[in-house]
Design an enzyme around this catalytic site. Structure first.
Site, short mmCIF file in Angstrom:
data_model
loop_
_atom_site.label_atom_id
_atom_site.label_comp_id
_atom_site.label_asym_id
_atom_site.label_seq_id
_atom_site.Cartn_x
_atom_site.Cartn_y
_atom_site.Cartn_z
N LYS A 139 0.81 -1.21 0.00
CA LYS A 139 0.00 0.00 0.00
C LYS A 139 0.85 1.26 0.00
CE LYS A 139 -4.33 -1.73 1.88
NZ LYS A 139 -5.40 -1.55 2.87
N LYS A 222 -8.94 -12.25 -7.93
CA LYS A 222 -9.88 -12.72 -6.91
C LYS A 222 -10.99 -11.70 -6.71
CE LYS A 222 -8.70 -13.01 -2.50
NZ LYS A 222 -8.09 -13.46 -1.22
N LYS A 225 -13.82 -6.48 -2.82
CA LYS A 225 -14.56 -5.23 -2.69
C LYS A 225 -13.78 -4.05 -3.27
CE LYS A 225 -12.98 -4.97 2.11
NZ LYS A 225 -12.46 -6.35 2.18
#
Length: 360
Positions: A139, A222, A225
């Site tokens: 990140k 995959k 969200k």
């Protein structure tokens, strides 16, 4: 899906019997797991890959399942959304089959011991260990170190505290959490070595029987969200018409033959995996059944099978959400049960760490 496959409970039991800390006294070993409340609905991958197994595991183990809302704020959150999504996650846990009478269901922020133990574990974690954790590395590489909060850096120590407070023998998580589980084990062993036997050293439980569900629009990624397009998701709380439309619009592959080939036909293979998971049929059986048929036939039937499987879960979840006071009451009872376990563990840790007890 063959009925001869080991159940999640079978796999976990096999793993646990290999560990030295599992004694005859642990007739019902404890497990713990959770999923972040970071969306307005759980998706099919959450349900088939995690919740289905959690429901089975609670049959044979002392299960603790929680909503990690403290983890959610490692990235910016709208407060109203976080409140709503926490209830939404809890409602879907219950609707999918988590029984609050059988399992301990609670919200992470309701248990102050989580953050208290996190500080102690942070203080025995090396900077090198923390900086090697892939979530922070990934990140911060995408968004820049200056844009990443310290909470993201210390996230793994909070996760370790989540686990160690409840002394679980097994932790059912996705394969992508292996590094976090290994750090948790390391910190438990380090504290035990320095201060005496305190924590159970948990076993990571990576269910081989959990379905791996991919994005309908990007079938090599995959289902998540954080997908670029919502059209690749099958959400539990979506209107059945939306779900059916997304399945019928799913990306397929060149050619027309329906057969399973994850590398060369990822779109069709994903649809077959979903179909097998929601109907308990084998992929081979489905391939045989659709021999000579077109992709459209498969999509229409799959849409019907998925909406039929999710309908009772969606209905029950919406019923629970219509009565937030009752849902909050259930979570309060779960918090009371969780604290009855967590508080004595933290008291023991504080005592061994040398903190002066509060005079009463």
């Amino acid at each position: 899906m063959s009925t001869s496959q080991p159940t999640p409970a079978d796999i976990l039991a096999t793993d646990l019997t290999k560990t030295a800390h599992l004694t005859s006294a642990a007739a019902h070993p404890r497990v713990l797991s959770g999923m972040q409340p970071s969306a307005d609905s759980l998706h099919l991958g959450n349900y088939l890959g995690a919740l289905v197994n959690w429901v089975k595991v609670q049959e044979d183990f002392e299960a603790f399942y929680f909503i990690p809302d403290l983890h959610a704020i490692t990235v910016p959150q709208d407060p109203a959304d976080l409140t709503k999504r926490t209830r939404v996650a809890a409602a879907q846990y219950i609707a999918a089959g988590i029984d609050p009478q059988r399992s301990t269901l609670f919200v992470q922020s309701h248990i102050p011991e989580h953050t208290q133990l996190t500080w102690i574990l942070t203080c025995i974690t090396g900077m090198g260990e923390a900086s090697r954790m892939t979530q922070f590395k990934d990140k911060s590489a995408r968004e820049g170190v200056d844009a990443s909060g310290v909470g993201l850096f210390t996230y793994p120590m909070l996760m370790a505290a989540d686990i160690l407070l409840y002394q679980p023998h097994g932790v059912p998580v996705g394969d992508d959490q292996r590094q976090h589980i290994e750090l948790t084990r390391t910190l438990a062993q380090r504290f035990n070595h320095r201060y005496g036997e305190t924590f159970v050293v948990p076993v990571g439980f990576y269910p081989e029987t959990g379905a791996r569900i991919y994005d309908l629009q990007e079938p090599t990624a995959k289902m998540s969200k954080s997908a670029q397009s919502p059209n690749g998701l099958i959400n539990i709380l979506d209107d059945p018409k939306v779900t059916a439309k997304r399945i019928k619009s799913a990306v397929t592959d060149a050619g027309t033959e329906i057969h399973y080939d994850r590398q060369n036909k990822p779109g069709v293979s994903n649809l077959l995996d979903i179909y097998a998971a929601v109907t308990d049929r084998s992929v081979d059986d489905l391939v045989t059944a659709y021999e000579g048929k077109m992709y459209g036939h498969l999509k229409v039937d799959l849409a019907e099978a998925v909406t039929e499987r999710l309908a009772p879960i969606r209905t029950r979840a919406l019923e629970l959400l219509d009565d937030p006071a009752e849902l909050d009451r259930i979570l309060a009872l779960g918090a009371e049960k969780a604290r009855s376990v967590a508080a004595p563990v933290l008291d023991d840790v504080y005592k061994k760490s040398g903190f002066l007890p509060l005079a009463r």
